[in-house]
Design a protein around this motif. Structure first.
Motif, PDB file in Angstrom:
ATOM      1  N   SER A 112      14.817   1.727   8.693  1.00  0.00           N
ATOM      2  CA  SER A 112      14.654   2.737   7.638  1.00  0.00           C
ATOM      3  C   SER A 112      13.533   2.334   6.695  1.00  0.00           C
ATOM      4  O   SER A 112      13.142   1.173   6.617  1.00  0.00           O
ATOM      5  CB  SER A 112      15.964   2.931   6.864  1.00  0.00           C
ATOM      6  N   ARG A 113      13.019   3.319   5.981  1.00  0.00           N
ATOM      7  CA  ARG A 113      11.891   3.084   5.080  1.00  0.00           C
ATOM      8  C   ARG A 113      12.366   2.415   3.791  1.00  0.00           C
ATOM      9  O   ARG A 113      13.520   2.524   3.414  1.00  0.00           O
ATOM     10  CB  ARG A 113      11.214   4.418   4.768  1.00  0.00           C
ATOM     11  N   HIS A 114      11.436   1.746   3.135  1.00  0.00           N
ATOM     12  CA  HIS A 114      11.744   1.143   1.843  1.00  0.00           C
ATOM     13  C   HIS A 114      11.822   2.251   0.799  1.00  0.00           C
ATOM     14  O   HIS A 114      11.146   3.278   0.916  1.00  0.00           O
ATOM     15  CB  HIS A 114      10.674   0.115   1.462  1.00  0.00           C
ATOM     16  N   ILE A 115      12.646   2.050  -0.231  1.00  0.00           N
ATOM     17  CA  ILE A 115      12.808   3.089  -1.238  1.00  0.00           C
ATOM     18  C   ILE A 115      11.466   3.413  -1.880  1.00  0.00           C
ATOM     19  O   ILE A 115      10.608   2.548  -2.026  1.00  0.00           O
ATOM     20  CB  ILE A 115      13.868   2.713  -2.302  1.00  0.00           C
ATOM     21  N   GLY A 116      11.288   4.662  -2.241  1.00  0.00           N
ATOM     22  CA  GLY A 116      10.050   5.109  -2.862  1.00  0.00           C
ATOM     23  C   GLY A 116       8.889   5.274  -1.886  1.00  0.00           C
ATOM     24  O   GLY A 116       7.743   5.383  -2.306  1.00  0.00           O
ATOM     25  N   ALA A 117       9.182   5.299  -0.607  1.00  0.00           N
ATOM     26  CA  ALA A 117       8.122   5.304   0.409  1.00  0.00           C
ATOM     27  C   ALA A 117       7.244   6.548   0.348  1.00  0.00           C
ATOM     28  O   ALA A 117       6.036   6.464   0.565  1.00  0.00           O
ATOM     29  CB  ALA A 117       8.737   5.162   1.798  1.00  0.00           C
TER      30      ALA A 117
ATOM     31  N   LYS B  43       1.845   8.625  -0.154  1.00  0.00           N
ATOM     32  CA  LYS B  43       0.896   9.643  -0.640  1.00  0.00           C
ATOM     33  C   LYS B  43      -0.271   8.999  -1.375  1.00  0.00           C
ATOM     34  O   LYS B  43      -1.413   9.464  -1.271  1.00  0.00           O
ATOM     35  CB  LYS B  43       1.595  10.653  -1.538  1.00  0.00           C
ATOM     36  N   ALA B  44      -0.001   7.908  -2.084  1.00  0.00           N
ATOM     37  CA  ALA B  44      -1.080   7.220  -2.801  1.00  0.00           C
ATOM     38  C   ALA B  44      -2.105   6.650  -1.825  1.00  0.00           C
ATOM     39  O   ALA B  44      -3.302   6.680  -2.090  1.00  0.00           O
ATOM     40  CB  ALA B  44      -0.509   6.102  -3.671  1.00  0.00           C
ATOM     41  N   THR B  45      -1.651   6.173  -0.670  1.00  0.00           N
ATOM     42  CA  THR B  45      -2.585   5.619   0.306  1.00  0.00           C
ATOM     43  C   THR B  45      -3.436   6.716   0.949  1.00  0.00           C
ATOM     44  O   THR B  45      -4.491   6.430   1.501  1.00  0.00           O
ATOM     45  CB  THR B  45      -1.880   4.845   1.434  1.00  0.00           C
ATOM     46  N   GLN B  46      -2.970   7.955   0.851  1.00  0.00           N
ATOM     47  CA  GLN B  46      -3.696   9.085   1.432  1.00  0.00           C
ATOM     48  C   GLN B  46      -4.575   9.801   0.391  1.00  0.00           C
ATOM     49  O   GLN B  46      -5.178  10.826   0.692  1.00  0.00           O
ATOM     50  CB  GLN B  46      -2.707  10.102   2.027  1.00  0.00           C
ATOM     51  N   GLY B  47      -4.606   9.261  -0.832  1.00  0.00           N
ATOM     52  CA  GLY B  47      -5.426   9.851  -1.889  1.00  0.00           C
ATOM     53  C   GLY B  47      -4.842  11.126  -2.459  1.00  0.00           C
ATOM     54  O   GLY B  47      -5.552  11.961  -2.991  1.00  0.00           O
TER      55      GLY B  47
ATOM     56  N   SER C  68       2.910  -0.844  -6.094  1.00  0.00           N
ATOM     57  CA  SER C  68       2.596  -0.414  -4.729  1.00  0.00           C
ATOM     58  C   SER C  68       1.861   0.923  -4.727  1.00  0.00           C
ATOM     59  O   SER C  68       0.959   1.140  -3.912  1.00  0.00           O
ATOM     60  CB  SER C  68       3.855  -0.355  -3.854  1.00  0.00           C
ATOM     61  N   VAL C  69       2.202   1.798  -5.655  1.00  0.00           N
ATOM     62  CA  VAL C  69       1.478   3.069  -5.763  1.00  0.00           C
ATOM     63  C   VAL C  69       0.039   2.802  -6.202  1.00  0.00           C
ATOM     64  O   VAL C  69      -0.905   3.368  -5.647  1.00  0.00           O
ATOM     65  CB  VAL C  69       2.203   4.040  -6.720  1.00  0.00           C
ATOM     66  N   GLN C  70      -0.149   1.921  -7.184  1.00  0.00           N
ATOM     67  CA  GLN C  70      -1.502   1.608  -7.653  1.00  0.00           C
ATOM     68  C   GLN C  70      -2.336   0.948  -6.557  1.00  0.00           C
ATOM     69  O   GLN C  70      -3.512   1.275  -6.378  1.00  0.00           O
ATOM     70  CB  GLN C  70      -1.441   0.709  -8.881  1.00  0.00           C
ATOM     71  N   VAL C  71      -1.752   0.017  -5.828  1.00  0.00           N
ATOM     72  CA  VAL C  71      -2.485  -0.645  -4.753  1.00  0.00           C
ATOM     73  C   VAL C  71      -2.760   0.345  -3.623  1.00  0.00           C
ATOM     74  O   VAL C  71      -3.810   0.291  -2.985  1.00  0.00           O
ATOM     75  CB  VAL C  71      -1.733  -1.897  -4.246  1.00  0.00           C
ATOM     76  N   GLY C  72      -1.831   1.286  -3.394  1.00  0.00           N
ATOM     77  CA  GLY C  72      -2.076   2.337  -2.412  1.00  0.00           C
ATOM     78  C   GLY C  72      -3.269   3.187  -2.793  1.00  0.00           C
ATOM     79  O   GLY C  72      -4.094   3.551  -1.942  1.00  0.00           O
TER      80      GLY C  72
END
Length: 78
Positions: free
Chosen positions: A63-68, A73-77, A18-22
């Protein structure tokens, strides 16, 4: 549940993806804009991956998913 992925390798892999895809979404968004097919598909992929992870508070459906934080932050560059 904590943000510690040490005990669940599957959740750790999902978090990493998910971080990589973000990051991919961020790159595509910057290059092609928000309405491009590539950007929108990457964003949907990111959201699908995030939904595979449990929530921070399993009794609160809002609530947010863990590691949100890291994933967002990855989606925001960042």
């Amino acid at each position: 549940m904590s943000d510690n992925f040490a005990y669940n390798q599957q959740e750790a892999k999902i978090q990493g993806l998910s971080v990589q895809v973000g990051e991919l979404f961020s790159d595509l968004y910057q290059k092609h804009g928000e309405d491009s097919v590539q950007s929108l598909n990457a964003l949907e992929s990111y959201k699908f991956l995030r939904r595979l992870l449990p929530r921070e508070n399993k009794y609160d459906g809002e609530s947010r998913h863990i590691g949100a934080t890291a994933a967002h932050k990855a989606t925001q560059g960042m």
